[in-house]
Design an enzyme around this catalytic site. Structure first.
Site, short mmCIF file in Angstrom:
data_model
loop_
_atom_site.label_atom_id
_atom_site.label_comp_id
_atom_site.label_asym_id
_atom_site.label_seq_id
_atom_site.Cartn_x
_atom_site.Cartn_y
_atom_site.Cartn_z
N HIS A 1 -8.02 6.02 -7.10
CA HIS A 1 -6.58 5.73 -7.27
C HIS A 1 -5.98 5.23 -5.94
O HIS A 1 -5.13 4.35 -5.94
CB HIS A 1 -5.84 6.97 -7.76
CG HIS A 1 -6.27 7.41 -9.12
ND1 HIS A 1 -6.36 6.54 -10.19
CD2 HIS A 1 -6.66 8.62 -9.61
CE1 HIS A 1 -6.79 7.20 -11.27
NE2 HIS A 1 -6.97 8.46 -10.94
N GLY A 60 -11.06 5.33 -11.69
CA GLY A 60 -11.95 6.51 -11.76
C GLY A 60 -13.40 6.08 -11.69
O GLY A 60 -14.20 6.67 -10.94
N LEU A 95 10.76 -11.47 -6.21
CA LEU A 95 9.85 -10.98 -7.26
C LEU A 95 10.40 -9.69 -7.84
O LEU A 95 10.77 -8.79 -7.09
CB LEU A 95 8.45 -10.72 -6.66
CG LEU A 95 7.41 -10.08 -7.60
CD1 LEU A 95 6.90 -11.07 -8.64
CD2 LEU A 95 6.22 -9.54 -6.79
N ARG A 145 -8.61 -2.91 -25.08
CA ARG A 145 -7.51 -2.28 -25.83
C ARG A 145 -6.24 -2.31 -25.00
O ARG A 145 -6.26 -2.54 -23.79
CB ARG A 145 -7.87 -0.85 -26.26
CG ARG A 145 -8.31 0.06 -25.13
CD ARG A 145 -8.59 1.48 -25.63
NE ARG A 145 -9.15 2.31 -24.58
CZ ARG A 145 -10.44 2.58 -24.45
NH1 ARG A 145 -11.32 2.14 -25.32
NH2 ARG A 145 -10.87 3.33 -23.43
N SER A 169 0.34 6.50 -17.87
CA SER A 169 0.79 6.42 -19.26
C SER A 169 1.30 7.77 -19.76
O SER A 169 0.98 8.82 -19.19
CB SER A 169 -0.35 5.94 -20.16
OG SER A 169 -1.28 6.99 -20.39
N ASP A 182 -6.83 -0.71 -14.86
CA ASP A 182 -7.78 0.32 -15.30
C ASP A 182 -9.10 0.23 -14.52
O ASP A 182 -9.51 -0.86 -14.12
CB ASP A 182 -8.05 0.14 -16.81
CG ASP A 182 -8.73 1.36 -17.40
OD1 ASP A 182 -8.55 2.47 -16.86
OD2 ASP A 182 -9.44 1.20 -18.40
N GLY A 183 -9.73 1.37 -14.32
CA GLY A 183 -11.06 1.40 -13.71
C GLY A 183 -11.12 2.10 -12.36
O GLY A 183 -12.18 2.12 -11.73
#
Ligand code: IPE
Ligand code: IPE
Ligand code: MG
Length: 241
Positions: free
Chosen positions: A34, A20, A128, A184, A62, A17-18
């Site tokens: 992005h 933007g 992996l 969250r 999401s 996240d982050g």
């Protein structure tokens, strides 16, 4: 005597996240964030390989991200196709097996084909396992697993649900990181994160580097994972092994 090898989490999951905010701070369009996020992810995959992590699962889009402005959504779809074309040869060279986890039905035929091709061409790799959660939600996963069992007339138990989940091919995450400072889960791995150690980083995803990953792993090593037992039981178990 050689120093004992330090424990590395087998499975690391990340809410990236982050992006933007990273772009907005620089007066750039959000899609520029992005794009930087893809580069950060590429570095993160390499770092996980170097550290002997077995599974990396990242949240890339999401179920709720469809609610963003349509130009951002279409930009993200395009970026996914471009990033795959660029990164799949590198993943192959490094022994990375890619999986896309999420509901593909709403994705365009072009995107769906790109995902299938990337999975097929990396299927034999084993260094992996790299899961990219795209049009994914933890609630979607639980619901689709329950629907599968109902359609087969199978009883719903913890074990049968677990096996019907879209992430059934990997163990539950040991360490779940969220970058960007929010505290969250945002509908990520609701079932599988039951006993994951949580780590929240203030760094915006494009800035999340090897040092930040090492810090998350170092914090993970200080945690005592009890899985419902007492501390004395856990200490006793590790000293007798
Ligand atoms: C995460 O970064 C990437 C996606 C959700 C696709 P954001 O785009 O949510 O970045 P912020 O939270 O707005 O900074
Ligand atoms: C979570 O980030 C989803 C991804 C990182 C793909 P969001 O930016 O969508 O989460 P909220 O809306 O802040 O909870
Ligand atoms: Mg966000």
């Amino acid at each position: 005597m050689a120093a004992p090898a330090l424990m590395v989490p087998c499975h690391i999951a990340i809410v990236m996240d982050g992006n933007g905010r990273w772009a907005t701070k620089r007066f750039l369009p959000r899609i520029a964030g992005h794009k930087q996020g893809v580069d950060a992810l590429s570095r993160c995959v390499k770092a996980c390989l170097e550290r002997g992590v077995g599974v990396l699962t990242v949240f890339a889009f999401s179920s709720e991200n469809w609610n963003r402005p349509s130009d951002e959504v279409s930009g993200l779809m395009e970026l996914l196709v471009v990033a795959l074309a660029r990164e799949v040869p590198r993943l192959n060279a490094n022994g990375v097996q890619i999986h896309f986890v999420g509901d593909r039905q709403r994705l365009s035929p072009k995107v769906q084909a790109g995902l299938a091709q990337a999975e097929l061409s990396t299927a034999v790799n084993h260094r992996l396992v790299f899961n990219v959660c795209f049009n994914y939600g933890g609630r979607w996963d639980i619901a689709q697993a329950a629907q599968k069992l109902a359609a087969r007339g199978e009883a719903i138990t913890e074990l049968s649900l677990d096996r019907a989940m879209a992430l059934a091919h990997v163990p539950d995450p040991d360490l779940l990181i969220r970058t960007g400072g929010e505290l969250r889960i945002s509908n990520f791995m609701l079932w599988q994160a039951a006993y994951s150690e949580l780590h929240f980083s203030e760094k915006l995803w494009p800035e999340f580097d090897e040092a930040a990953l090492d810090e998350a792993i170092a914090v993970f090593r200080t945690r005592e994972r009890r899985f419902g037992q007492t501390s004395a039981q856990v200490v006793g178990r590790s000293s007798t092994q």
